[in-house]
Design an enzyme around this catalytic site. Structure first.
Site, mmCIF file in Angstrom:
data_model
loop_
_atom_site.group_PDB
_atom_site.id
_atom_site.type_symbol
_atom_site.label_atom_id
_atom_site.label_comp_id
_atom_site.label_asym_id
_atom_site.label_seq_id
_atom_site.Cartn_x
_atom_site.Cartn_y
_atom_site.Cartn_z
ATOM 1 N N SER A 1 2.208 2.766 3.224
ATOM 2 C CA SER A 1 1.469 3.693 3.905
ATOM 3 C C SER A 1 2.346 5.131 3.884
ATOM 4 O O SER A 1 2.256 5.604 2.763
ATOM 5 C CB SER A 1 1.363 3.207 5.370
ATOM 6 O OG SER A 1 0.445 4.314 6.136
ATOM 7 N N HIS B 1 -5.160 -2.684 6.154
ATOM 8 C CA HIS B 1 -4.168 -1.877 5.586
ATOM 9 C C HIS B 1 -2.579 -2.505 6.050
ATOM 10 O O HIS B 1 -1.732 -2.047 5.293
ATOM 11 C CB HIS B 1 -4.273 -0.497 6.540
ATOM 12 C CG HIS B 1 -3.267 0.740 6.272
ATOM 13 N ND1 HIS B 1 -3.387 1.216 5.286
ATOM 14 C CD2 HIS B 1 -2.273 0.987 7.124
ATOM 15 C CE1 HIS B 1 -2.274 2.129 5.120
ATOM 16 N NE2 HIS B 1 -1.622 1.936 6.227
ATOM 17 N N ASP C 1 -9.004 -2.289 3.519
ATOM 18 C CA ASP C 1 -8.341 -1.133 4.149
ATOM 19 C C ASP C 1 -9.340 -0.204 4.911
ATOM 20 O O ASP C 1 -9.926 0.432 4.325
ATOM 21 C CB ASP C 1 -7.460 -0.577 3.138
ATOM 22 C CG ASP C 1 -6.376 0.395 3.988
ATOM 23 O OD1 ASP C 1 -6.414 0.738 5.178
ATOM 24 O OD2 ASP C 1 -5.291 0.778 3.098
#
Length: 337
Positions: free
Chosen positions: A148, A306, A278
């Site tokens: 991320s 995610h 995601d």
């Protein structure tokens, strides 16, 4: 029954009752303390040791296991509002003789937080470089892993400090434009239009908002007790003001597409792992990276959101190990040729 035997049972029962009552009390009254104990226990169980490193007046907090050897060390960069312990679920499935380093990102957990610091993606990459030099991790090129926000930083780091990085794993990285808006991006747009940007979905302040964030980040539906949700919120609330500042910094024009702007400079063999479902960062980002980075290996995980590190830790660990083994094999073949 003999009185001595009866006394023995009473004492034994009392001895067992004390930790049980302490656990129940912690669960009901101080769930945040229970969460901290949980991470402490798993760090010890997995052999991870916590250390601090100083760069001038700046302090980095990190955990590590193993020592540098013939295989590259792994440096792992966590995502927005997380901490070094988020990697424990993957550490569990990595060999104990592999040198691992998990660092708290700038401003997070035990690493220095300063209003004067540059929390842009490039600013964070510079700080991580200071950390790497501080612990002399770049004596030999290492394998860099980021997820991320940490994936955004990892990609920029690999582009800016290519001599440090022998290979790279990006897990659902931020910093890329997308032709398809994710659920999270749509939520942000709605909040901007209603001028309620203070209610960022990734910065929960109630157990209900925490449950919504977990649903947003995970395809797998975890049944989390209300008390644990409360504990997770209690741990985060003191830091929410910083998280808001950081979030606005990394979605600013300077950082929003940092990885996209630097991906053509990445020369290290790169692995991209992305959850197909995601809802935070659309999976189409994987093809953007594959088209720009030479020797890019893409893995799309079915039935995964995610939070790849939490949802599919064993699979993620195996993919990283297989990637490292492949690169080692290629390197040996080149030496023999």
């Amino acid at each position: 029954m003999d009185l001595d035997v009866l006394n023995m049972f009473v004492i034994a029962g009392g001895t067992l009752a004390i930790p049980i009552l302490a656990f129940v009390a912690s669960f009901l009254l101080w769930p945040s303390a229970l969460i901290r104990i949980y991470y402490w226990y798993w760090r010890r169980a997995l052999g991870m040791q916590v250390r601090y490193a100083k760069y001038d007046d700046y302090q980095f907090c990190y955990s590590y296991r193993g020592r540098p050897g013939y295989r590259p060390s792994l440096l792992m960069l966590h995502g927005f509002s997380a901490h070094k312990d988020m990697w424990l679920s993957i550490v569990k499935f990595l060999p104990k003789n592999l040198h691992l380093v998990c660092v708290d990102m700038p401003g997070h957990e035990g690493t220095t937080r300063s209003d004067l610091d540059d929390y842009s993606i490039s600013g964070q990459a510079k700080r991580i470089h200071q950390f790497v030099e501080c612990i002399k991790l770049n004596r030999r090129p290492f394998h860099l892993v980021g997820t991320s926000m940490g994936g955004n930083v990892a990609g920029v780091y690999a582009a800016q400090y290519p001599e440090d990085v022998c290979s790279l794993t990006l897990i659902c990285p931020a910093g890329l434009p997308s032709t398809t808006d994710s659920k999270f991006i749509k939520q942000l747009r709605e909040l901007q239009e209603s001028k309620r940007i203070d209610r960022i979905p990734l910065i929960p302040s109630t157990p209900e908002e925490m449950a919504d964030m977990l649903k947003l980040c995970s395809y797998v539906r975890f049944k989390v007790p209300q008390q644990i949700l409360q504990g997770l919120v209690d741990v985060r609330i003191p830091h929410n003001e910083f998280y808001r500042k950081l979030f606005l910094e990394i979605v600013d024009e300077k950082s929003r597409h940092s990885l996209h702007e630097n991906m053509s400079k990445i020369k290290a063999p790169t692995q991209v792992i992305w959850g197909k479902q995601d809802q935070v960062l659309d999976v189409s980002g994987a093809s953007v990276l594959a088209s720009a980075i030479p020797d890019c290996h893409v893995y799309i995980l079915e039935n995964c959101g995610h939070s790849v590190v939490v949802e599919r830790p064993r699979k993620t660990a195996n993919l990283i190990l297989e990637f490292l083994a492949l690169l080692h094999s290629i390197d040996n073949n080149k030496k023999q040729a």
